[in-house]
Design a protein around this motif. Structure first.
Motif, short mmCIF file in Angstrom:
data_model
loop_
_atom_site.label_atom_id
_atom_site.label_comp_id
_atom_site.label_asym_id
_atom_site.label_seq_id
_atom_site.Cartn_x
_atom_site.Cartn_y
_atom_site.Cartn_z
N ASP A 260 0.66 44.86 37.89
CA ASP A 260 0.79 46.22 37.04
C ASP A 260 -0.50 46.74 37.08
OD1 ASP A 260 0.45 48.02 34.60
OD2 ASP A 260 2.59 47.17 34.00
N ALA A 261 -0.65 48.06 37.19
CA ALA A 261 -2.14 48.87 37.41
C ALA A 261 -2.84 48.76 36.38
CB ALA A 261 -1.71 50.36 37.82
N ALA A 262 -2.15 48.67 34.90
CA ALA A 262 -2.85 48.32 33.83
C ALA A 262 -3.52 47.08 33.42
CB ALA A 262 -1.75 48.74 32.49
N MET A 263 -3.11 46.22 34.24
CA MET A 263 -3.53 44.56 33.98
C MET A 263 -4.98 44.66 34.84
SD MET A 263 -3.18 41.91 33.32
CE MET A 263 -1.40 41.77 32.74
N TRP A 264 -5.14 45.29 35.91
CA TRP A 264 -6.58 45.44 36.56
C TRP A 264 -7.64 45.76 35.40
CZ3 TRP A 264 -7.45 43.50 41.43
CH2 TRP A 264 -6.08 43.40 42.33
N ARG A 265 -7.26 46.82 34.85
CA ARG A 265 -8.14 47.47 33.62
C ARG A 265 -8.48 46.32 32.48
NH1 ARG A 265 -4.75 51.67 34.21
NH2 ARG A 265 -3.96 51.61 32.11
N ARG A 266 -7.83 45.55 32.29
CA ARG A 266 -7.92 44.42 31.13
C ARG A 266 -9.15 43.15 31.60
NH1 ARG A 266 -4.56 47.85 30.01
NH2 ARG A 266 -3.71 47.84 27.95
N PHE A 267 -9.55 43.18 32.87
CA PHE A 267 -10.25 42.48 33.43
C PHE A 267 -11.93 42.96 33.59
CE2 PHE A 267 -6.33 40.53 34.43
CZ PHE A 267 -6.62 39.01 33.95
N ASP A 268 -12.78 42.29 33.24
CA ASP A 268 -14.42 42.59 33.30
C ASP A 268 -14.62 42.55 34.72
OD1 ASP A 268 -14.31 42.84 30.60
OD2 ASP A 268 -14.76 40.45 30.21
N GLU A 269 -14.19 41.50 35.58
CA GLU A 269 -14.66 41.33 36.88
C GLU A 269 -13.38 41.00 37.80
OE1 GLU A 269 -16.49 42.24 39.59
OE2 GLU A 269 -18.22 41.62 38.15
N VAL A 270 -13.18 41.64 39.15
CA VAL A 270 -12.19 41.26 39.89
C VAL A 270 -13.12 40.61 41.14
CG1 VAL A 270 -10.37 42.14 41.36
CG2 VAL A 270 -10.76 43.10 38.82
N LEU A 271 -12.77 39.66 41.53
CA LEU A 271 -13.18 38.90 42.94
C LEU A 271 -12.10 38.98 43.78
CD1 LEU A 271 -15.53 36.61 41.33
CD2 LEU A 271 -16.34 38.86 42.12
N THR A 272 -12.53 39.23 45.12
CA THR A 272 -11.25 38.99 46.15
C THR A 272 -11.78 37.93 46.93
OG1 THR A 272 -11.14 41.31 46.10
CG2 THR A 272 -10.29 40.25 48.22
N TYR A 273 -10.76 37.16 47.39
CA TYR A 273 -10.89 36.01 48.27
C TYR A 273 -10.24 36.07 49.58
CZ TYR A 273 -12.96 33.48 44.48
OH TYR A 273 -14.03 32.82 43.33
N ARG A 274 -10.61 35.59 50.65
CA ARG A 274 -10.15 35.89 52.10
C ARG A 274 -10.12 34.50 52.78
NH1 ARG A 274 -13.25 40.47 51.01
NH2 ARG A 274 -11.88 42.38 50.99
N HIS A 275 -9.26 34.44 53.85
CA HIS A 275 -9.65 33.24 54.87
C HIS A 275 -11.23 33.17 55.24
CE1 HIS A 275 -4.91 32.83 55.66
NE2 HIS A 275 -5.15 32.54 54.66
#
Length: 312
Positions: A216-231
């Motif tokens: 949900d788009a609103a979920m992203w805004r609830r986090f202080d930091e978003v980190l992306t993991y890749r292979h």
């Protein structure tokens, strides 16, 4: 013993250990110094009772973390962010003096097996506190309202005590509300959003997802930091091989082996390394070779393909 002498002993100990094993000196110094300056993580036996489901099943498991950041292969950007977050957690009072709070709600997004769950454990290890893992099987209920109540209990529990709380596969609760035709799951998503909004503890709450686009788009805004993991890239695979095979004698063609392992996740590469080490021990071999890794990789990839992981 004064503080300067104590630090000298820590550095000397780490240097001695570094000569024996080719691991990161910086990581050894951090672990050695940290072990002297913090309590051992609490165990299940001396903690308050964990929250229970309506069926009296534990909603979380509590464990002592065993994985350190030194065991993970991360991008420079992710590693830097995690170091900053740890520094904030260690200086909560200093931040509070200026009316500031540390980042406490983290979202880790990326394919399965890329180190998201282990990051939660490594952060708990670095802070010297227990890891609390949410048990999805107990949280999700077929009865109206129970799942939402379970989530409320978990986040209330998270605010009491000192630990890192890990929500794996949060997309199960937090998918697009508009796209869901299940009224109960829309309610669960709304409850989770509100609970995260109201969360005031300085404890880390770490959510992971393999399907970030479905949140949900609103979920992203609830986090202080978003980190992306890749292979891992081929350069990262080379580092990963050094970490996983460090207890064994090995001499391999890194370019050839990294190319063969390209496209696999960190967890899959670790499984291949474990295959090779087990075979080496049972065969009484003195060294691990390029051929050993190539054979194990080919065998694993064949099984993955037959299971449907690879198409074409």
């Amino acid at each position: 013993m004064d503080e300067e002498s104590s630090l000298t002993d820590v550095v000397h100990s780490a240097l001695q250990e570094n000569r024996r094993q080719p691991a990161s000196l910086a990581g050894r110094l951090e672990r050695a110094a940290g072990a002297r300056g913090r309590r051992r993580p609490m165990t299940v036996n001396n903690m308050t009772p964990v929250p229970l489901s309506d069926e009296e099943a534990p909603l979380v498991t509590v464990s002592e973390p065993l994985v350190s950041l030194d065991d993970l292969v991360l991008t420079h950007q992710t590693a830097t962010a995690l170091r900053e977050i740890l520094n904030e957690q260690r200086h909560v009072s200093r931040l509070a003096a200026y009316g500031l709070r540390p980042r406490t709600k983290l979202l880790l997004s990326g394919p399965s097996g890329t180190g998201k769950t282990r990051t939660s454990e490594a952060l708990a290890f670095a802070l010297g506190i227990p890891l609390v893992r949410v048990r999805l099987s107990a949280v999700v209920s077929s009865y109206l309202g129970q799942t939402a109540r379970h989530l409320e209990r978990i986040l209330e529990y998270a605010e009491n005590g000192r630990w890192v709380v890990s929500f794996d596969e949060i997309d199960m609760f937090a998918g697009e509300r508009e796209s869901s035709d299940h009224g109960e799951m829309r309610r669960v998503s709304t409850v989770l959003l509100q609970q995260l909004e109201d969360y005031k503890s300085d404890n880390l709450v770490i959510a992971t997802t393999n399907h970030g686009a479905s949140l949900d788009a609103a979920m992203w805004r609830r986090f202080d930091e978003v980190l992306t993991y890749r292979h891992p890239t081929q350069a990262q695979i080379a580092v990963l091989l050094d970490i996983k095979l460090r207890k064994f004698s090995y001499k391999v063609n890194k370019e050839q082996t990294c190319r063969a392992l390209s496209g696999l996740s960190h967890a899959e590469i670790e499984s291949i390394c474990l295959d090779v080490m087990r075979k080496s021990v049972l065969a009484g071999a003195k060294h691990i070779s390029t051929a050993d890794i190539m054979d194990s990789a080919a065998s694993r990839k064949k099984r993955y393909k037959e299971a449907g992981k690879f198409q074409g």
